[in-house]
Design a protein around this motif. Structure first.
Motif, PDB file in Angstrom:
ATOM      1  N   TYR A   1       1.875   1.941  -3.528  1.00  0.00           N
ATOM      2  CA  TYR A   1       0.801   2.494  -4.361  1.00  0.00           C
ATOM      3  C   TYR A   1       0.480   3.942  -4.019  1.00  0.00           C
ATOM      4  N   THR A   2       0.541   4.294  -2.749  1.00  0.00           N
ATOM      5  CA  THR A   2       0.105   5.626  -2.322  1.00  0.00           C
ATOM      6  C   THR A   2       1.240   6.638  -2.207  1.00  0.00           C
TER       7      THR A   2
ATOM      8  N   ALA B   1      -5.739   3.461  -5.092  1.00  0.00           N
ATOM      9  CA  ALA B   1      -5.069   2.175  -4.821  1.00  0.00           C
ATOM     10  C   ALA B   1      -6.077   1.041  -4.689  1.00  0.00           C
TER      11      ALA B   1
ATOM     12  N   LYS C   1      -5.692   9.150  -2.945  1.00  0.00           N
ATOM     13  CA  LYS C   1      -4.592   8.203  -3.178  1.00  0.00           C
ATOM     14  C   LYS C   1      -4.989   6.798  -2.726  1.00  0.00           C
ATOM     15  N   TYR C   2      -5.659   6.727  -1.582  1.00  0.00           N
ATOM     16  CA  TYR C   2      -6.135   5.421  -1.119  1.00  0.00           C
ATOM     17  C   TYR C   2      -7.226   4.889  -2.047  1.00  0.00           C
TER      18      TYR C   2
ATOM     19  N   LEU D   1       0.826  -1.205   0.000  1.00  0.00           N
ATOM     20  CA  LEU D   1       0.000   0.000   0.000  1.00  0.00           C
ATOM     21  C   LEU D   1       0.863   1.259   0.000  1.00  0.00           C
TER      22      LEU D   1
END
Length: 134
Positions: free
Chosen positions: A89-90, A120, A116-117, A86
């Motif tokens: 990705y963020t 993802a 952003k979350y 994670l």
């Protein structure tokens, strides 16, 4: 393993009609590839792993509904990620993501951080904020 011994045990995890490639030795003693529909031992392990993951997801859903964890934690598990993935990705530091698991911290996050979350997890900010756990 010999090419003729490549396992052909269908499992639930491998999609119907798909196959995995294995390396095997042919009748001339040369390495070659062989397709397999599955392997019983691997299928058993994958089934168990999926059961454990589902139990973790169910526990996370309860924790979010009880206000003990934020929806970020639930969606991280649902999408088969961990904190390291994670973070990749963020772009957030791992310690910061762990802080975002706290509902009181999550409630103060800006829409740009939530986006952003959401990106993802492939969901919207509204879905992230209005957790239903369906």
């Amino acid at each position: 393993m010999k090419k003729s011994e490549v396992p052909q045990d269908s499992g639930r995890i491998v999609q119907k009609g798909s196959r995995e490639m294995y390396y095997a030795v042919d009748e001339n003693g040369e390495y070659t590839t062989a397709l397999s529909t599955g392997w019983e031992a691997k299928n058993i392990v994958q089934d168990h792993t999926m059961e454990v993951l589902q139990a973790e997801i169910d526990q996370a859903k309860v924790a979010v509904k009880e206000g003990k964890r934020s929806p970020i934690y639930y969606y991280m598990l649902l999408t088969r990620m961990d904190v390291v993935v994670l973070a990749g990705y963020t772009g957030f530091w791992q310690w910061r993501i762990k802080r975002h698991f706290k509902p009181e911290v999550f409630s103060r996050l800006s829409d740009s951080r939530l986006q952003k979350y959401a990106d993802a997890f492939d969901i919207t900010i509204a879905e992230l904020k209005n957790f239903k756990g369906d």
